[in-house]
Design an enzyme around this catalytic site. Structure first.
Site, PDB file in Angstrom:
ATOM      1  N   THR A  52       0.844  -1.200   0.000  1.00 14.89           N
ATOM      2  CA  THR A  52       0.000   0.000   0.000  1.00 14.89           C
ATOM      3  C   THR A  52       0.881   1.253   0.000  1.00 14.89           C
ATOM      4  O   THR A  52       0.634   2.213  -0.741  1.00 14.89           O
ATOM      5  CB  THR A  52      -0.901   0.009   1.255  1.00 14.89           C
ATOM      6  OG1 THR A  52      -1.453  -1.295   1.434  1.00 14.89           O
ATOM      7  CG2 THR A  52      -2.000   1.036   1.145  1.00 14.89           C
ATOM      8  N   HIS A 111       1.165  -9.849  -6.599  1.00 10.53           N
ATOM      9  CA  HIS A 111       1.869 -10.683  -5.619  1.00 10.53           C
ATOM     10  C   HIS A 111       2.433 -11.922  -6.306  1.00 10.53           C
ATOM     11  O   HIS A 111       2.925 -12.825  -5.638  1.00 10.53           O
ATOM     12  CB  HIS A 111       0.895 -11.169  -4.530  1.00 10.53           C
ATOM     13  CG  HIS A 111       0.415 -10.119  -3.577  1.00 10.53           C
ATOM     14  ND1 HIS A 111       1.237  -9.167  -3.025  1.00 10.53           N
ATOM     15  CD2 HIS A 111      -0.816  -9.901  -3.027  1.00 10.53           C
ATOM     16  CE1 HIS A 111       0.524  -8.405  -2.199  1.00 10.53           C
ATOM     17  NE2 HIS A 111      -0.714  -8.827  -2.194  1.00 10.53           N
ATOM     18  N   ARG A 133       9.977  -7.568   2.933  1.00  5.34           N
ATOM     19  CA  ARG A 133      10.019  -7.142   4.333  1.00  5.34           C
ATOM     20  C   ARG A 133      10.525  -8.328   5.149  1.00  5.34           C
ATOM     21  O   ARG A 133      10.317  -9.479   4.754  1.00  5.34           O
ATOM     22  CB  ARG A 133       8.588  -6.789   4.753  1.00  5.34           C
ATOM     23  CG  ARG A 133       8.474  -6.155   6.107  1.00  5.34           C
ATOM     24  CD  ARG A 133       7.018  -5.861   6.413  1.00  5.34           C
ATOM     25  NE  ARG A 133       6.904  -5.006   7.575  1.00  5.34           N
ATOM     26  CZ  ARG A 133       5.756  -4.687   8.153  1.00  5.34           C
ATOM     27  NH1 ARG A 133       4.611  -5.128   7.643  1.00  5.34           N
ATOM     28  NH2 ARG A 133       5.737  -3.918   9.224  1.00  5.34           N
ATOM     29  N   SER A 141       2.141  -9.324  10.559  1.00  7.68           N
ATOM     30  CA  SER A 141       1.201  -8.461   9.839  1.00  7.68           C
ATOM     31  C   SER A 141       0.154  -9.304   9.098  1.00  7.68           C
ATOM     32  O   SER A 141      -1.049  -9.015   9.117  1.00  7.68           O
ATOM     33  CB  SER A 141       1.978  -7.578   8.857  1.00  7.68           C
ATOM     34  OG  SER A 141       1.130  -6.686   8.191  1.00  7.68           O
ATOM     35  N   ARG A 265      -1.961  -0.709   9.998  1.00  7.41           N
ATOM     36  CA  ARG A 265      -2.023  -1.211  11.375  1.00  7.41           C
ATOM     37  C   ARG A 265      -1.012  -0.460  12.226  1.00  7.41           C
ATOM     38  O   ARG A 265      -1.325   0.555  12.793  1.00  7.41           O
ATOM     39  CB  ARG A 265      -1.789  -2.745  11.381  1.00  7.41           C
ATOM     40  CG  ARG A 265      -2.160  -3.424  12.692  1.00  7.41           C
ATOM     41  CD  ARG A 265      -1.863  -4.905  12.626  1.00  7.41           C
ATOM     42  NE  ARG A 265      -0.453  -5.187  12.415  1.00  7.41           N
ATOM     43  CZ  ARG A 265       0.449  -5.337  13.388  1.00  7.41           C
ATOM     44  NH1 ARG A 265       0.071  -5.280  14.652  1.00  7.41           N
ATOM     45  NH2 ARG A 265       1.725  -5.578  13.110  1.00  7.41           N
ATOM     46  N   GLY A 267       2.633  -0.165  11.046  1.00 10.84           N
ATOM     47  CA  GLY A 267       3.570   0.461  10.105  1.00 10.84           C
ATOM     48  C   GLY A 267       4.960   0.674  10.689  1.00 10.84           C
ATOM     49  O   GLY A 267       5.604   1.686  10.428  1.00 10.84           O
TER      50      GLY A 267
HETATM   51  P1  A3P Z   1       1.784  -3.775   9.912  1.00 12.38           P
HETATM   52  O1  A3P Z   1       0.689  -4.790   9.952  1.00 12.38           O
HETATM   53  O2  A3P Z   1       3.079  -4.309  10.440  1.00 12.38           O
HETATM   54  O3  A3P Z   1       1.416  -2.499  10.558  1.00 12.38           O
HETATM   55  P2  A3P Z   1       0.523  -4.369   2.516  1.00 12.38           P
HETATM   56  O4  A3P Z   1       0.236  -2.984   2.084  1.00 12.38           O
HETATM   57  O5  A3P Z   1       1.520  -5.065   1.639  1.00 12.38           O
HETATM   58  O6  A3P Z   1      -0.698  -5.146   2.759  1.00 12.38           O
HETATM   59  O7  A3P Z   1       1.308  -4.233   3.911  1.00 12.38           O
HETATM   60  C1  A3P Z   1       0.653  -3.737   5.045  1.00 12.38           C
HETATM   61  C2  A3P Z   1       1.691  -3.345   6.067  1.00 12.38           C
HETATM   62  O8  A3P Z   1       2.289  -2.110   5.674  1.00 12.38           O
HETATM   63  C3  A3P Z   1       1.064  -3.112   7.429  1.00 12.38           C
HETATM   64  O9  A3P Z   1       2.077  -3.436   8.377  1.00 12.38           O
HETATM   65  C4  A3P Z   1       0.764  -1.626   7.357  1.00 12.38           C
HETATM   66  O10 A3P Z   1       0.546  -1.014   8.601  1.00 12.38           O
HETATM   67  C5  A3P Z   1       2.033  -1.125   6.687  1.00 12.38           C
HETATM   68  N1  A3P Z   1       1.861   0.195   6.043  1.00 12.38           N
HETATM   69  C6  A3P Z   1       0.778   0.664   5.373  1.00 12.38           C
HETATM   70  N2  A3P Z   1       0.996   1.911   4.946  1.00 12.38           N
HETATM   71  C7  A3P Z   1       2.238   2.247   5.350  1.00 12.38           C
HETATM   72  C8  A3P Z   1       3.031   3.434   5.220  1.00 12.38           C
HETATM   73  N3  A3P Z   1       2.572   4.511   4.592  1.00 12.38           N
HETATM   74  N4  A3P Z   1       4.267   3.432   5.758  1.00 12.38           N
HETATM   75  C9  A3P Z   1       4.750   2.337   6.399  1.00 12.38           C
HETATM   76  N5  A3P Z   1       4.049   1.192   6.567  1.00 12.38           N
HETATM   77  C10 A3P Z   1       2.812   1.143   6.047  1.00 12.38           C
END
Ligand code: A3P
Length: 299
Positions: A52, A111, A133, A141, A265, A267
């Protein structure tokens, strides 16, 4: 093969990786029908690696000339996933998709593991940005995310059970390590084609990584842009704090059903330490060492 247990009825192995029934229909359709074009850009990730975030960053980077005013920016009114759709999810239940209205360069995300990409991606002059990651944070996550998605009557999914499956490679688009390794090797062999980036690097040194990314994508920052603070504006616009507090990301869902807010969540780097036992950490670190360290990849 189909896996028993949680998501039992839903996870199927295809070309060495696990997919839900729904995703698999999209994977097959996009492999058959998607036509890549020279210049297309793909963001590739394992689920929960920060897709995201990078979608927001890449969209802002590539389109910065069209949207110079961050107060009028499309990210303020569109969820990042709407600006860079997931290829295989777009193809669920569809065959004839028309992406010709996308502005150049076209931005897609996926993906899909390297060997499952549609043939036309390999045959065209596309660029792939692979964001990964560390496996511990990715796992935690993913556990949070899938618990949110799970229909209530499926029963509870313990962290231990999900962890065991993750380590065996049984999770969405797993095995995690094989997914990463495919793109890591490709990035070493074809650095002009694959840009390999870690979530942790993006967190620790965002300006430097944004600069590298802009060069890879063929739109480096000019001196004037550097001096006028464009880099910082993009990073601020795409920050966790900013994106997660936007109304558009607090409400609504993707057309695949997930709530926009489920993508934000904590981040942070290292949140997994609040969930994993010492034994779990030892186990996952050992797998990572066995699978990735010999290829020169460390987290
Ligand atoms: P956490 O669950 O550890 O908080 P994806 O987008 O691939 O589904 O990944 C989601 C993860 O990226 C989540 O991690 C989310 O909080 C984090 N995330 C979303 N936006 C973010 C941002 N702008 N900067 C850093 N992390 C971000």
């Amino acid at each position: 093969p189909t896996e028993k247990g949680w998501m039992a009825k839903h996870l199927h192995q295809y070309q060495g990786f696990w997919h839900t029934t729904r995703q698999l229909t999209g994977v097959l359709a996009c492999q058959k029908h998607f036509q890549a074009q020279d210049g297309d850009i793909f963001l590739v990730t394992n689920p929960k690696s920060g897709s995201t975030w990078l979608k927001a960053v890449m969209f802002s980077l590539v389109n910065r000339v069209s949207f110079p005013d961050t107060k009028q920016h499309p990210l303020l009114t569109n969820n990042p996933h709407a600006l860079m759709p997931f290829l295989e999810m777009e193809y669920v239940g569809k065959e004839n998709l028309d992406f010709t209205s996308f502005t150049f360069p076209r931005l897609f995300s996926t993906h899909l593991p390297l060997l499952s990409l549609p043939r036309s991606v390999e045959d065209s002059d596309c660029k792939l940005v692979y964001l990964c990651r560390n496996p511990k944070d990715t796992f935690v996550s993913l556990w949070h995310f899938t618990n949110k998605l799970r229909p209530i009557d499926w029963g509870s999914t313990s962290l231990e059970e999900t962890f065991d499956k993750f380590c065996r490679g049984v999770c969405l688009y797993g095995p995690f390590w094989d997914h990463v390794l495919g793109y890591w090797k490709e990035s070493l062999e074809r650095p002009q084609r694959v840009f390999f980036l870690k979530y942790e690097e993006m967190k620790n040194e965002p300006r430097m990584q944004l600069r590298r990314l802009s060069e890879f994508l063929g739109c480096p920052f000019t001196l004037e842009e550097e001096n006028s603070g464009v880099l910082d504006e993009i990073l601020e616009l795409c920050s966790f704090e900013n994106l997660s507090n936007l109304e558009v990301n607090k409400i609504g869902r993707l057309h695949s059903g997930q709530e926009h807010q489920a993508f934000f969540r904590r981040g942070e780097v290292g949140d997994s330490m609040n969930y994993l036992t010492a034994e779990m950490v030892e186990k996952i670190d050992m797998i990572t060492e066995q699978k990735l360290h010999c290829h020169g990849l460390k987290f």
